[in-house]
Motif scaffolding. Sequence first.
Motif, PDB file in Angstrom:
ATOM      1  N   TYR A  38       0.844  -1.202   0.000  1.00  0.00           N
ATOM      2  CA  TYR A  38       0.000   0.000   0.000  1.00  0.00           C
ATOM      3  C   TYR A  38       0.881   1.255   0.000  1.00  0.00           C
ATOM      4  CZ  TYR A  38      -3.250   3.434   2.088  1.00  0.00           C
ATOM      5  OH  TYR A  38      -3.993   4.543   2.382  1.00  0.00           O
ATOM      6  N   PHE A  39       1.898   1.264   0.863  1.00  0.00           N
ATOM      7  CA  PHE A  39       2.765   2.447   0.921  1.00  0.00           C
ATOM      8  C   PHE A  39       3.728   2.513  -0.269  1.00  0.00           C
ATOM      9  CE2 PHE A  39       1.177   2.700   5.256  1.00  0.00           C
ATOM     10  CZ  PHE A  39       0.902   4.056   5.318  1.00  0.00           C
ATOM     11  N   ASN A  40       4.063   1.365  -0.854  1.00  0.00           N
ATOM     12  CA  ASN A  40       4.829   1.404  -2.110  1.00  0.00           C
ATOM     13  C   ASN A  40       4.031   2.125  -3.192  1.00  0.00           C
ATOM     14  OD1 ASN A  40       7.403   0.225  -1.715  1.00  0.00           O
ATOM     15  ND2 ASN A  40       6.459  -1.801  -1.565  1.00  0.00           N
ATOM     16  N   ALA A  41       2.736   1.816  -3.255  1.00  0.00           N
ATOM     17  CA  ALA A  41       1.868   2.477  -4.238  1.00  0.00           C
ATOM     18  C   ALA A  41       1.751   3.971  -3.911  1.00  0.00           C
ATOM     19  CB  ALA A  41       0.488   1.826  -4.238  1.00  0.00           C
ATOM     20  N   TRP A  42       1.682   4.281  -2.627  1.00  0.00           N
ATOM     21  CA  TRP A  42       1.589   5.684  -2.172  1.00  0.00           C
ATOM     22  C   TRP A  42       2.833   6.447  -2.639  1.00  0.00           C
ATOM     23  CZ3 TRP A  42      -1.888   7.523   2.069  1.00  0.00           C
ATOM     24  CH2 TRP A  42      -1.648   8.860   2.401  1.00  0.00           C
ATOM     25  N   LEU A  43       4.011   5.863  -2.388  1.00  0.00           N
ATOM     26  CA  LEU A  43       5.270   6.522  -2.742  1.00  0.00           C
ATOM     27  C   LEU A  43       5.387   6.714  -4.251  1.00  0.00           C
ATOM     28  CD1 LEU A  43       8.135   7.573  -2.191  1.00  0.00           C
ATOM     29  CD2 LEU A  43       8.903   5.188  -1.981  1.00  0.00           C
ATOM     30  N   GLU A  44       5.038   5.680  -4.997  1.00  0.00           N
ATOM     31  CA  GLU A  44       5.109   5.779  -6.457  1.00  0.00           C
ATOM     32  C   GLU A  44       4.191   6.896  -6.964  1.00  0.00           C
ATOM     33  OE1 GLU A  44       4.699   1.998  -8.639  1.00  0.00           O
ATOM     34  OE2 GLU A  44       3.384   3.116 -10.011  1.00  0.00           O
ATOM     35  N   THR A  45       2.996   7.001  -6.367  1.00  0.00           N
ATOM     36  CA  THR A  45       2.052   8.051  -6.765  1.00  0.00           C
ATOM     37  C   THR A  45       2.622   9.434  -6.472  1.00  0.00           C
ATOM     38  OG1 THR A  45       0.265   6.551  -6.117  1.00  0.00           O
ATOM     39  CG2 THR A  45      -0.339   8.836  -6.533  1.00  0.00           C
ATOM     40  N   LEU A  46       3.185   9.571  -5.282  1.00  0.00           N
ATOM     41  CA  LEU A  46       3.724  10.880  -4.900  1.00  0.00           C
ATOM     42  C   LEU A  46       4.906  11.267  -5.797  1.00  0.00           C
ATOM     43  CD1 LEU A  46       3.446  13.243  -2.910  1.00  0.00           C
ATOM     44  CD2 LEU A  46       5.102  12.094  -1.431  1.00  0.00           C
ATOM     45  N   GLU A  47       5.789  10.319  -6.050  1.00  0.00           N
ATOM     46  CA  GLU A  47       6.944  10.616  -6.913  1.00  0.00           C
ATOM     47  C   GLU A  47       6.495  11.072  -8.301  1.00  0.00           C
ATOM     48  OE1 GLU A  47      10.484   7.613  -5.281  1.00  0.00           O
ATOM     49  OE2 GLU A  47       9.014   6.885  -6.736  1.00  0.00           O
ATOM     50  N   SER A  48       5.539  10.357  -8.887  1.00  0.00           N
ATOM     51  CA  SER A  48       5.152  10.734 -10.252  1.00  0.00           C
ATOM     52  C   SER A  48       4.371  12.046 -10.258  1.00  0.00           C
ATOM     53  CB  SER A  48       4.368   9.606 -10.935  1.00  0.00           C
ATOM     54  OG  SER A  48       3.139   9.435 -10.305  1.00  0.00           O
ATOM     55  N   PHE A  49       3.593  12.260  -9.225  1.00  0.00           N
ATOM     56  CA  PHE A  49       2.841  13.516  -9.100  1.00  0.00           C
ATOM     57  C   PHE A  49       3.806  14.719  -8.997  1.00  0.00           C
ATOM     58  CE2 PHE A  49      -1.197  15.191  -6.699  1.00  0.00           C
ATOM     59  CZ  PHE A  49      -1.432  16.063  -7.739  1.00  0.00           C
ATOM     60  N   LEU A  50       4.806  14.570  -8.147  1.00  0.00           N
ATOM     61  CA  LEU A  50       5.743  15.677  -7.932  1.00  0.00           C
ATOM     62  C   LEU A  50       6.651  15.890  -9.138  1.00  0.00           C
ATOM     63  CD1 LEU A  50       6.691  15.188  -4.168  1.00  0.00           C
ATOM     64  CD2 LEU A  50       4.917  16.623  -5.181  1.00  0.00           C
ATOM     65  N   ALA A  51       6.941  14.790  -9.862  1.00  0.00           N
ATOM     66  CA  ALA A  51       7.754  14.924 -11.084  1.00  0.00           C
ATOM     67  C   ALA A  51       6.952  15.687 -12.132  1.00  0.00           C
ATOM     68  CB  ALA A  51       8.139  13.549 -11.603  1.00  0.00           C
ATOM     69  N   GLU A  52       5.676  15.343 -12.252  1.00  0.00           N
ATOM     70  CA  GLU A  52       4.821  16.006 -13.232  1.00  0.00           C
ATOM     71  C   GLU A  52       4.658  17.492 -12.960  1.00  0.00           C
ATOM     72  OE1 GLU A  52       0.655  14.681 -14.034  1.00  0.00           O
ATOM     73  OE2 GLU A  52       1.666  12.728 -14.082  1.00  0.00           O
ATOM     74  N   THR A  53       4.522  17.840 -11.683  1.00  0.00           N
ATOM     75  CA  THR A  53       4.299  19.239 -11.343  1.00  0.00           C
ATOM     76  C   THR A  53       5.619  20.011 -11.250  1.00  0.00           C
ATOM     77  OG1 THR A  53       4.357  18.661  -9.007  1.00  0.00           O
ATOM     78  CG2 THR A  53       2.189  18.770 -10.026  1.00  0.00           C
ATOM     79  N   GLY A  54       6.735  19.317 -11.378  1.00  0.00           N
ATOM     80  CA  GLY A  54       8.031  19.984 -11.315  1.00  0.00           C
ATOM     81  C   GLY A  54       8.517  20.254  -9.901  1.00  0.00           C
ATOM     82  N   MET A  55       7.772  19.767  -8.894  1.00  0.00           N
ATOM     83  CA  MET A  55       8.198  20.003  -7.510  1.00  0.00           C
ATOM     84  C   MET A  55       9.403  19.145  -7.136  1.00  0.00           C
ATOM     85  SD  MET A  55       4.935  20.701  -5.045  1.00  0.00           S
ATOM     86  CE  MET A  55       3.671  19.787  -5.867  1.00  0.00           C
ATOM     87  N   ALA A  56       9.489  17.957  -7.723  1.00  0.00           N
ATOM     88  CA  ALA A  56      10.622  17.074  -7.437  1.00  0.00           C
ATOM     89  C   ALA A  56      10.956  16.290  -8.704  1.00  0.00           C
ATOM     90  CB  ALA A  56      10.289  16.125  -6.287  1.00  0.00           C
ATOM     91  N   GLU A  57      12.041  16.689  -9.359  1.00  0.00           N
ATOM     92  CA  GLU A  57      12.415  16.046 -10.611  1.00  0.00           C
ATOM     93  C   GLU A  57      13.021  14.670 -10.316  1.00  0.00           C
ATOM     94  OE1 GLU A  57      13.847  18.765  -9.354  1.00  0.00           O
ATOM     95  OE2 GLU A  57      12.596  20.315 -10.297  1.00  0.00           O
ATOM     96  N   MET A  58      12.693  13.711 -11.160  1.00  0.00           N
ATOM     97  CA  MET A  58      13.177  12.335 -10.957  1.00  0.00           C
ATOM     98  C   MET A  58      14.706  12.283 -10.895  1.00  0.00           C
ATOM     99  SD  MET A  58      10.872   9.979 -10.513  1.00  0.00           S
ATOM    100  CE  MET A  58       9.152   9.560 -10.753  1.00  0.00           C
ATOM    101  N   GLY A  59      15.379  13.064 -11.772  1.00  0.00           N
ATOM    102  CA  GLY A  59      16.852  13.043 -11.802  1.00  0.00           C
ATOM    103  C   GLY A  59      17.445  13.504 -10.473  1.00  0.00           C
ATOM    104  N   ALA A  60      16.864  14.575  -9.940  1.00  0.00           N
ATOM    105  CA  ALA A  60      17.351  15.112  -8.661  1.00  0.00           C
ATOM    106  C   ALA A  60      17.125  14.098  -7.541  1.00  0.00           C
ATOM    107  CB  ALA A  60      16.633  16.424  -8.347  1.00  0.00           C
ATOM    108  N   LEU A  61      15.980  13.423  -7.603  1.00  0.00           N
ATOM    109  CA  LEU A  61      15.682  12.418  -6.568  1.00  0.00           C
ATOM    110  C   LEU A  61      16.658  11.249  -6.645  1.00  0.00           C
ATOM    111  CD1 LEU A  61      11.772  12.222  -6.562  1.00  0.00           C
ATOM    112  CD2 LEU A  61      13.273  13.273  -4.848  1.00  0.00           C
ATOM    113  N   GLN A  62      16.944  10.827  -7.860  1.00  0.00           N
ATOM    114  CA  GLN A  62      17.861   9.707  -8.048  1.00  0.00           C
ATOM    115  C   GLN A  62      19.247  10.083  -7.509  1.00  0.00           C
ATOM    116  OE1 GLN A  62      16.986   6.606  -9.020  1.00  0.00           O
ATOM    117  NE2 GLN A  62      19.078   6.147  -8.351  1.00  0.00           N
ATOM    118  N   HIS A  63      19.660  11.299  -7.797  1.00  0.00           N
ATOM    119  CA  HIS A  63      20.958  11.789  -7.336  1.00  0.00           C
ATOM    120  C   HIS A  63      21.012  11.767  -5.804  1.00  0.00           C
ATOM    121  CE1 HIS A  63      24.559  14.274  -7.125  1.00  0.00           C
ATOM    122  NE2 HIS A  63      23.914  15.085  -6.299  1.00  0.00           N
TER     123      HIS A  63
END
Lengths: 222, 110
Positions: free
Chosen positions: B61-86
């Motif tokens: 359930y929380f894995n799904a929560w985290l995945e949703t938040l990551e993609s939501f924030l990437a889409e809105t530009g609040m947290a870019e995937m590259g920066a998170l990976q770094h």
Amino acid sequence: MMDLRTQFCECFVMPHDHDHPHSHLPSDPALRVRALETLLTDKGLVDPAALDAIIDLYQNKIGPQNGAQVVAKMWCDVNFHRQMIEDPMPRLQEMGLYGRQGEHMVFVENTDEVHNMVVCTLCSCYPWPLLGIPPGWYKSDAYRARAVREPRAVLSEFGVTLPEGKKVRVWDSTAEVRYLVVPQRPAGTQGFSEDDLAALVTRDSMIGTGLAQAPSTLESGA
Amino acid sequence: MNWCGDKPEPAFSEPWHAQVFAITVALNEAGHFEWSSWAARFGATLKAHGLAKELDGGEDYFNAWLETLESFLAETGMAEMGALQHLKTAWTEAYLSTPHGQPVRLAPEA
């Protein structure tokens, strides 16, 4: 207040048969959350102290005891009962039982004819100010699918057997509207104080997967 | 099926469950998104994950929560995937290079 962030390095301790020179590496999702928090904090979008306060609130302060107080008061106070059924929000605000995920509450009352049960088929919408964070089973696919399809079978697995002919009504919570079940007041509780009554109101009885406890359960110390 | 009944259980079984929950609540409260749009996205992720296996309402359930938040924030530009990976790499290195028992901190340049 307990700082969960500093626990990250201590809580994944696994039994091992060799010495680790370094800290234990958290799980992949734990590291991703760590990265998220770091980035959002650096951007000024979240404040770590505010995150700790949110966690402390839901971990230690808010729980089903809030809902139980409301139910017990409804059993004792006819006027309050009417207000909660008609428009609960003003009184809940007065009582400080208002806020995130509890902005639009609807109280559904069990009677001799109807048993109510709450689910969120979309995700896990739940009245946080009154019940806290939902239990794992409320969030499971099994409950979310089966509560609607075969509520009586689910109820019997929770140990609830309803009399023949009693209707079961299932309410599907949404991000906008949250439901709380008002269980029937157990027999033999005349003259009980609100606090004594509240002790009989379980979390599950307010989701509808249980009934309020009989007073004998309380006396036996269970 | 064992529903656990009214057995007391912690609100969050892992610290990261609590953290990702708190981040989401804080962003919602700061007005970065509506809870209804969060719930719609989260519901869609749960549905997608639930096609492969029955979700138990815990870790998955929380894995799904985290995945949703990551993609939501990437889409809105609040947290870019590259920066998170770094940052994830930087945290991993910090854990691996910090002696056991000492507080783990990011290297200053991370």
